[in-house]
Design a protein around this motif. Structure first.
Motif, short mmCIF file in Angstrom:
data_model
loop_
_atom_site.label_atom_id
_atom_site.label_comp_id
_atom_site.label_asym_id
_atom_site.label_seq_id
_atom_site.Cartn_x
_atom_site.Cartn_y
_atom_site.Cartn_z
N PHE A 2 -14.75 -1.49 5.27
CA PHE A 2 -13.89 -0.24 5.08
C PHE A 2 -13.78 0.53 6.20
O PHE A 2 -14.63 0.47 7.10
CB PHE A 2 -14.70 0.34 3.75
CG PHE A 2 -14.96 -0.47 2.71
CD1 PHE A 2 -13.87 -1.14 1.80
CD2 PHE A 2 -16.51 -0.88 2.26
CE1 PHE A 2 -14.41 -1.87 0.77
CE2 PHE A 2 -16.59 -1.61 1.47
CZ PHE A 2 -15.86 -2.07 0.38
N ASP A 3 -12.72 1.46 6.24
CA ASP A 3 -12.68 2.27 7.11
C ASP A 3 -13.37 3.74 6.79
O ASP A 3 -14.00 4.30 7.58
CB ASP A 3 -11.11 2.65 7.23
CG ASP A 3 -10.38 1.49 8.08
OD1 ASP A 3 -11.11 0.77 8.71
OD2 ASP A 3 -9.27 1.28 7.52
N THR A 4 -13.41 4.13 5.50
CA THR A 4 -13.99 5.15 4.85
C THR A 4 -14.50 5.13 3.56
O THR A 4 -14.05 4.48 2.79
CB THR A 4 -12.76 6.48 4.93
OG1 THR A 4 -12.27 6.46 6.13
CG2 THR A 4 -13.23 7.69 4.25
N GLY A 25 -19.74 1.81 12.16
CA GLY A 25 -18.55 2.36 12.61
C GLY A 25 -17.52 2.94 11.38
O GLY A 25 -16.38 2.90 11.67
N VAL A 26 -18.37 3.11 10.14
CA VAL A 26 -17.32 3.41 8.80
C VAL A 26 -17.59 4.87 8.80
O VAL A 26 -18.71 5.69 9.04
CB VAL A 26 -17.89 2.66 7.69
CG1 VAL A 26 -17.02 3.30 6.54
CG2 VAL A 26 -17.85 1.13 7.86
N ARG A 27 -16.32 5.58 8.78
CA ARG A 27 -16.28 7.02 8.38
C ARG A 27 -16.92 7.47 7.12
O ARG A 27 -16.65 6.52 6.18
CB ARG A 27 -14.72 7.29 8.52
CG ARG A 27 -14.46 8.91 8.36
CD ARG A 27 -13.10 9.03 8.43
NE ARG A 27 -12.59 10.57 8.02
CZ ARG A 27 -11.92 10.87 6.89
NH1 ARG A 27 -11.61 9.90 6.15
NH2 ARG A 27 -11.71 11.91 6.67
N ASP A 46 -19.16 12.59 8.56
CA ASP A 46 -17.91 12.72 9.12
C ASP A 46 -16.99 13.93 8.69
O ASP A 46 -16.47 14.60 9.62
CB ASP A 46 -17.19 11.41 9.50
CG ASP A 46 -17.83 10.32 10.27
OD1 ASP A 46 -18.37 10.67 11.53
OD2 ASP A 46 -18.19 9.46 9.76
N GLN A 76 -11.70 4.30 0.86
CA GLN A 76 -11.41 3.25 0.18
C GLN A 76 -12.44 2.63 -0.93
O GLN A 76 -12.22 1.86 -1.51
CB GLN A 76 -11.09 2.03 1.13
CG GLN A 76 -10.00 2.33 2.23
CD GLN A 76 -10.49 1.73 3.50
OE1 GLN A 76 -11.30 1.85 4.09
NE2 GLN A 76 -9.59 0.97 4.20
#
Length: 647
Positions: A2-4, A25-27, A46, A76
């Motif tokens: 996932f990104d976020t 490295g995930v927001r 973040d 997400q």
């Protein structure tokens, strides 16, 4: 990946999850109530979103507001942590309906294993041994009582929808069975919104052993060994360790396989825990108790002995990855022990407010780190600890090549823990870990209660008062010249009178008048006093002093002010609030006749109930609260006039 990811929790739980998100490295998106606007988890994420006022029902438990926060921040997936909504099937379904990935098991598995009655039936059908007890849902009070009598006393009442020991009641006497059922229902309803209960046979001197499982979405389920969780008080875990000294390899493999079968029986996915109870007299026997469909508070000990980051694997499994490990790949190396540090008042006076939720502002904080030591915490200096949320503040975990090393490191780490401004149980935990039975690994869930007298001091050490007096002496001599204005000292000195050393009226629990007799040194952060040739060093902040994990708030005692505020009259006839909280039950009215020990009121704080009982037989002369009243610590709730003194 996932990104976020939105973290739908608070405190040390959220900080722990955010740490792994950062490493991948995930927001991270934090959420916060008005009570947590400046909390550590908010600062470390973040981004952060306000989701409502302080009460959890209007913020952290509001599914609508959590989903709105996820939509606003482009998340997400949602990680529920390991509390609040982590085992809420409705929340898991709501996330899916909103197009979000719920980082946890399927809603169906949560629903099945969240109902302890259905869970027992399901795993029993899969060949997993279970504790004898009631069957069927929705039993009324009379039916529960009848089932208890059929099983035979003592029995354990358990909320069907709950976990974490909330609402559990051990009942040994038939005469109090109905009262205990009512109390268990209240606590279950308050904690889980469901007062369904089941009753199980009580196993004497049991050990609580749980197996960590990990399942992917491709049909692979493995276990990561066991955790011993037998050191408990009021069914709440205090100390956990991995592995258990009780299990040999054969028993470990058998329990592990039973846990895997339990996970397979409900179509599990993600990280979960299968809990077993082991009779103290038969270590080879074990019975399924329940499955926690979430990450457990004590997961760090498993991480340290396996080398796996369980939050990372929760994320990877939720993202669709396949587990790259077979069961034979899992090795347990070394030993890890965890202590739960809670906001808790530990009494030094028998019968006083011992082991009750506490609160305050963190004035000074030092959390241990170093070789083999890990601290998971949501604290920072200035943190306000209130009565709205769970009392756990942090976890201190120690790892070593063997159990003796891990225990030694954890005791030292707890001694280095400084949390001034909020009473905690850190010193108590340090003494517990040094008890001979704990050191020998001779554990059971009743051990802590049996050895309590050895672990709780019965009086405040003299050096605490000496240090407090040293601080006050220093304040009377701010210039450092060594001269003290005699008119400033509470010694009764007068012109032409006999010189006497200053005597300071102080109070931790009961008021004392302390005359310093040793040497001392005072700085902004520390106080050192030497008594009878022994040096004692304390951390200090405000009127708080701390040492070896223990802390004392030493106030100035003004008997005149106490008299004017009525505190001097809050004696044997008065019932006062032992903690800040909410009155949930009032069983009497003014004019009622009561007997000694009769239950009169119930005060709840931090999801814990405390029963207020009559100190003696008499008449309710005064009743100052109603159900729903919010009360402060030491607030007078009622006055019981002894017979003959009602007028």
């Amino acid at each position: 990946m996932f990104d976020t990811v939105l973290v739908a929790n608070r405190g040390e739980i959220a900080v722990r999850v955010i740490r792994t998100l950062r490493s991948l490295g995930v927001r991270s998106v934090a959420v916060f109530s008005d009570a947590d606007a400046d909390a550590r988890h908010v600062r470390e994420a973040d981004t952060a979103v306000r989701i409502g006022p302080a009460p959890a029902a209007e913020s952290y438990l509001s599914v609508e507001r959590l989903l709105e926060a996820a939509a606003r921040t482009g998340a997400q997936a949602v990680h529920p942590g390991y509390g609040f909504l982590a085992e809420n099937a409705g929340f898991a379904r709501a996330c899916a309906d909103a197009g979000l990935v719920f980082i946890g098991p399927p809603a169906e598995a949560i629903s099945l294993m969240g109902d302890k009655i259905r869970a027992k039936e399901t795993v029993q059908a899969a060949g997993v041994p279970v504790v004898p007890g009631s069957s069927g849902s929705g039993l009324g009070d009379a039916e529960l009582a009848a089932a208890a009598l059929e099983i035979g006393m003592p029995v354990l009442l358990k909320p069907s929808a709950g976990g974490g020991g909330k609402g559990m009641r051990l009942v040994r006497e038939e005469g109090v069975l109905l009262d205990e059922i009512a109390a268990a229902r209240r606590e279950a309803r308050a904690s889980f919104g469901d007062d369904t209960l089941l009753v199980e046979r009580w196993i004497d001197r049991p050990r609580h052993i749980e197996i960590q499982v990990l399942a992917d979405g491709h049909g692979r389920v493995i276990h990561l060994g066991e955790r011993e969780c037998s050191l408990q008080r009021r069914h709440q875990k205090l100390i956990e360790e991995a592995p258990s000294v009780l299990l040999d390899e054969t028993t470990r493999a058998g329990m592990g396989e039973a846990a895997v079968q339990a996970a397979l029986s409900c179509g599990y996915r993600g990280a979960g825990t299968v809990e077993f109870i082991v009779p103290g007299g038969d270590p080879k026997a074990y019975y399924f108790m329940e499955m926690n469909t979430r990450l457990q508070v004590e997961h760090p000990v498993t991480e340290l002995v396996t080398g796996l980051d369980l939050v990372e694997w929760q994320l990877r499994v939720a993202a669709g990855e396949q587990l790259p490990y077979a069961q034979d790949d899992i090795r347990l190396t070394g030993h890890a022990v965890e202590a739960r540090v809670c906001a808790e008042t530990v009494s030094v006076r028998e019968g006083a407010r011992g082991f009750l939720p506490s609160g305050g502002t963190v004035l000074r904080l030092r959390e241990p780190q170093g070789e083999g030591v890990r601290t998971d915490s949501g604290l920072s200096e200035g943190t306000e600890v209130g009565s709205l949320y769970d009392p756990m503040l942090s976890k201190v975990i120690a790892y070593g090549p063997d159990r003796a090393t891990a225990l030694r490191r954890l005791r030292a780490a707890l001694a280095d823990t400084v949390t001034l401004g909020v009473p905690t149980n850190a010193g108590f935990l340090r003494r517990l870990l040094a008890h001979p039975a704990v050191v020998a690994g001779e554990l059971d869930t009743g051990l802590v209660e049996r050895v309590m007298d050895d672990l709780v001091p019965t009086e405040v050490p003299e050096e605490v008062y000496e240090a407090a007096a040293a601080v006050r002496l220093e304040a009377l001599n701010p210039s450092g010249t060594g001269w003290t204005d005699p008119f400033s000292v509470p010694s009764g000195w007068r012109l032409g009178g006999e010189h006497r050393p200053p005597a300071f009226p102080l109070r931790v629990t009961d008021p004392v008048e302390h005359t310093p007799r040793g040497t001392h040194s005072v700085t902004d952060d520390e106080v050192g006093v030497t008594l009878d040739g022994v040096r004692h060093t304390f951390h200090r902040a405000g009127d708080w002093l701390g040492r070896d994990g223990d802390a004392w708030q030493v106030r100035d005692h003004d008997p005149v002010a106490a008299s004017l505020t009525g505190a001097a009259h809050a004696g044997a006839d008065s019932l006062t609030a032992p903690m800040p909280g909410t009155v949930t039950v009032v069983k009497v009215a003014v004019g009622d006749e009561v007997t000694a020990g009769q239950s009169l009121l119930v005060v709840e704080a931090m999801k814990m109930e405390h029963v207020i009982s009559a100190p003696h037989a008499g008449t309710v002369a005064e009743l100052d609260v109603t159900a729903g009243s919010t009360v402060a610590m030491d607030q007078v709730l009622a006055v019981i006039a002894p017979h003959g003194e009602e007028g």
